[in-house]
Design a protein around this motif. Structure first.
Motif, PDB file in Angstrom:
ATOM      1  N   GLU A 163       0.827  -1.202   0.000  1.00  0.00           N
ATOM      2  CA  GLU A 163       0.000   0.000   0.000  1.00  0.00           C
ATOM      3  C   GLU A 163       0.867   1.260   0.000  1.00  0.00           C
ATOM      4  O   GLU A 163       0.603   2.218  -0.745  1.00  0.00           O
ATOM      5  N   SER A 164       1.893   1.241   0.831  1.00  0.00           N
ATOM      6  CA  SER A 164       2.790   2.401   0.917  1.00  0.00           C
ATOM      7  C   SER A 164       3.496   2.637  -0.411  1.00  0.00           C
ATOM      8  O   SER A 164       3.652   3.777  -0.854  1.00  0.00           O
ATOM      9  N   ARG A 165       3.922   1.512  -1.034  1.00  0.00           N
ATOM     10  CA  ARG A 165       4.633   1.638  -2.310  1.00  0.00           C
ATOM     11  C   ARG A 165       3.713   2.232  -3.380  1.00  0.00           C
ATOM     12  O   ARG A 165       4.124   3.082  -4.168  1.00  0.00           O
ATOM     13  N   GLU A 166       2.454   1.780  -3.405  1.00  0.00           N
ATOM     14  CA  GLU A 166       1.502   2.321  -4.382  1.00  0.00           C
ATOM     15  C   GLU A 166       1.277   3.810  -4.157  1.00  0.00           C
ATOM     16  O   GLU A 166       1.215   4.599  -5.118  1.00  0.00           O
ATOM     17  N   LYS A 167       1.185   4.201  -2.902  1.00  0.00           N
ATOM     18  CA  LYS A 167       1.019   5.622  -2.587  1.00  0.00           C
ATOM     19  C   LYS A 167       2.275   6.409  -2.988  1.00  0.00           C
ATOM     20  O   LYS A 167       2.182   7.524  -3.507  1.00  0.00           O
ATOM     21  N   ALA A 168       3.456   5.797  -2.755  1.00  0.00           N
ATOM     22  CA  ALA A 168       4.715   6.458  -3.103  1.00  0.00           C
ATOM     23  C   ALA A 168       4.817   6.662  -4.606  1.00  0.00           C
ATOM     24  O   ALA A 168       5.243   7.723  -5.082  1.00  0.00           O
ATOM     25  N   GLN A 169       4.397   5.647  -5.357  1.00  0.00           N
ATOM     26  CA  GLN A 169       4.435   5.754  -6.817  1.00  0.00           C
ATOM     27  C   GLN A 169       3.499   6.866  -7.301  1.00  0.00           C
ATOM     28  O   GLN A 169       3.821   7.592  -8.249  1.00  0.00           O
ATOM     29  N   ALA A 170       2.362   6.979  -6.635  1.00  0.00           N
ATOM     30  CA  ALA A 170       1.415   8.043  -6.998  1.00  0.00           C
ATOM     31  C   ALA A 170       2.026   9.416  -6.722  1.00  0.00           C
ATOM     32  O   ALA A 170       1.864  10.360  -7.505  1.00  0.00           O
ATOM     33  N   GLU A 171       2.729   9.523  -5.598  1.00  0.00           N
ATOM     34  CA  GLU A 171       3.418  10.785  -5.275  1.00  0.00           C
ATOM     35  C   GLU A 171       4.498  11.096  -6.314  1.00  0.00           C
ATOM     36  O   GLU A 171       4.693  12.247  -6.714  1.00  0.00           O
ATOM     37  N   LYS A 172       5.202  10.048  -6.752  1.00  0.00           N
ATOM     38  CA  LYS A 172       6.250  10.240  -7.765  1.00  0.00           C
ATOM     39  C   LYS A 172       5.652  10.756  -9.069  1.00  0.00           C
ATOM     40  O   LYS A 172       6.197  11.681  -9.697  1.00  0.00           O
ATOM     41  N   LYS A 204       7.533  13.186   0.120  1.00  0.00           N
ATOM     42  CA  LYS A 204       6.478  12.306   0.645  1.00  0.00           C
ATOM     43  C   LYS A 204       6.690  10.873   0.159  1.00  0.00           C
ATOM     44  O   LYS A 204       6.538   9.910   0.929  1.00  0.00           O
ATOM     45  N   ALA A 205       7.074  10.727  -1.124  1.00  0.00           N
ATOM     46  CA  ALA A 205       7.336   9.390  -1.665  1.00  0.00           C
ATOM     47  C   ALA A 205       8.480   8.717  -0.919  1.00  0.00           C
ATOM     48  O   ALA A 205       8.431   7.516  -0.625  1.00  0.00           O
ATOM     49  N   MET A 206       9.510   9.485  -0.575  1.00  0.00           N
ATOM     50  CA  MET A 206      10.651   8.928   0.171  1.00  0.00           C
ATOM     51  C   MET A 206      10.222   8.454   1.550  1.00  0.00           C
ATOM     52  O   MET A 206      10.707   7.429   2.056  1.00  0.00           O
ATOM     53  N   GLU A 207       9.290   9.184   2.157  1.00  0.00           N
ATOM     54  CA  GLU A 207       8.798   8.802   3.489  1.00  0.00           C
ATOM     55  C   GLU A 207       7.973   7.518   3.414  1.00  0.00           C
ATOM     56  O   GLU A 207       8.022   6.689   4.320  1.00  0.00           O
ATOM     57  N   LEU A 208       7.244   7.342   2.310  1.00  0.00           N
ATOM     58  CA  LEU A 208       6.372   6.175   2.163  1.00  0.00           C
ATOM     59  C   LEU A 208       7.131   4.917   1.757  1.00  0.00           C
ATOM     60  O   LEU A 208       6.714   3.800   2.090  1.00  0.00           O
ATOM     61  N   ASP A 209       8.237   5.084   1.016  1.00  0.00           N
ATOM     62  CA  ASP A 209       8.963   3.919   0.489  1.00  0.00           C
ATOM     63  C   ASP A 209      10.462   4.215   0.487  1.00  0.00           C
ATOM     64  O   ASP A 209      10.947   5.010  -0.322  1.00  0.00           O
ATOM     65  N   ASP A 210      11.188   3.576   1.396  1.00  0.00           N
ATOM     66  CA  ASP A 210      12.636   3.828   1.487  1.00  0.00           C
ATOM     67  C   ASP A 210      13.451   2.791   0.720  1.00  0.00           C
ATOM     68  O   ASP A 210      14.665   2.707   0.881  1.00  0.00           O
ATOM     69  N   LYS A 211      12.796   2.010  -0.126  1.00  0.00           N
ATOM     70  CA  LYS A 211      13.496   0.976  -0.889  1.00  0.00           C
ATOM     71  C   LYS A 211      13.647   1.328  -2.375  1.00  0.00           C
ATOM     72  O   LYS A 211      14.082   0.512  -3.171  1.00  0.00           O
TER      73      LYS A 211
END
Length: 376
Positions: A41-50, A71-78
């Protein structure tokens, strides 16, 4: 008979249905842990932010893009692409220190998250760009080279070459000092008069570094003087190169042609020297005695060669230099000219026809002057 039904017989019983195979049991779906669900879920949100950040970046809405990538960095650090994208925003905003900081973070984190080596190389190139913009050229060169070890990229290689040239030009510019250039030239002249030619070359070379042609209108004289030193030392190709620069800088300076013609004469390239002296007389004045004397020496040597009056050693050296000349090689490899030369030996009538063609005769004269062909 035979198990078939007729219209007179009793009706056939209905056919039995084919037995159906038992349905295969469904594979149980793999269980997903709560932690994995949350990461997805976090990764999908991060991609949306990107995606939103990319759109803002294209519109040059840099503050908005910055917020989305953060925000994307906060959601997905990988995924280090969020970091490198934020670095690009900082670069466009002129926040070069922050750009470098993000690039370093991406490079540091990349291996632990198994990032593509191309992504790491991109972060390094971006860091190099920021360092170059800061004026830290040596640091930029080091960073570009490191990027190329991760991934050899044509764009990064070009940037490296450009910044290396920029650094070279900068150092040369910082080294310029016309007073010191004059001082070194005077030292060189003194050494020349004392026949200390290696020392003179060293001084003239330093004079050119301190006062290159783009800032010193008298640089052509230094090239002329160094050409004279090289001739005295027997470094004849170097003398010709310096004389060529001298002529390029000052086409009406007779000494440049004299230096070049002298070096060519000692190389037994009498035909080339003759052309140099002729050009000098055209460009620097037809009454120049030094050039006229040089021209006469060349004509004399060419005539001696054609009449067999040169020593065997001299003739061999002359022909060796001629055969190394690309223009001579081109003439001799031309099938038409090879036939012409053969006709001059075997077919006098055909030779007479060839002599009526100016282009062919010019090439024949070139071979004669170079000592490749002798006219009896």
């Amino acid at each position: 008979a035979g198990g078939t039904c007729s219209s007179k017989a009793a009706p056939c019983p209905p056919a039995e249905a084919e037995p159906q195979a038992a349905a295969a049991p469904k594979e149980p779906e793999p269980e997903v842990s709560e932690e994995e669900k949350q990461y997805k879920e976090s990764r999908e949100k991060a991609q949306a932010e990107k995606v939103a950040g990319n759109a803002a970046y294209k519109k040059k809405e840099f503050e908005t893009a910055l917020a989305h990538y953060t925000k994307a960095m906060e959601l997905d650090d990988k995924d280090i692409s969020y970091i490198t994208n934020r670095a690009a925003v900082h670069f466009e905003m002129g926040n070069l220190a922050e750009c470098i900081k993000d690039c370093d973070l991406a490079v540091e984190r990349g291996p632990s998250v198994r990032a593509d080596y191309k992504m790491i190389a991109r972060a390094l190139t971006r860091k190099g760009n920021a360092q170059r913009k800061q004026g830290e050229l040596e640091a930029a060169i080091k960073t570009y080279k490191k990027s190329l070890t991760e991934h050899r990229n044509a764009d990064t290689l070009k940037r490296l070459n450009d910044v290396e040239k920029e650094l070279k030009d900068k150092r040369e510019q910082e080294y310029v000092n016309l007073d010191l250039a004059t001082e070194e030239k005077d030292k060189g002249n003194a050494f020349f008069k004392e026949s200390k030619f290696p020392e003179a070359v060293k001084c003239y070379t330093e004079a050119l570094k301190r006062g290159p042609p783009k800032v010193n209108q008298e640089a052509y004289k230094v090239y002329s003087n160094r050409a004279a030193c090289y001739t005295k030392l027997g470094a004849l190709p170097e003398a010709v190169k310096d004389a060529d620069v001298c002529i390029e800088l000052k086409p009406d300076f007779a000494k440049g042609y004299s230096r070049k013609g002298t070096a060519q004469f000692f190389m037994k390239e009498f035909d080339k020297a003759m052309e140099t002296y002729k050009l000098g007389l055209e460009q620097a004045g037809a009454d120049n005695e030094e050039l006229k004397a040089g021209l006469q020496r060349c004509i004399q040597k060419i005539n001696m060669g054609n009449s067999g009056m040169l020593s065997e050693q001299e003739q061999k050296e002359r022909q060796a230099h001629a055969m190394a000349d690309p223009e001579i090689q081109s003439i001799l490899s031309d099938p038409v000219m090879r036939q012409v030369l053969q006709d001059f030996q075997e077919n006098p009538k055909a030779a007479q026809e060839h002599m009526k063609q100016p282009a062919i005769m010019a090439k024949i004269q070139k071979l004669v002057n170079a000592g490749v062909v002798q006219v009896r």
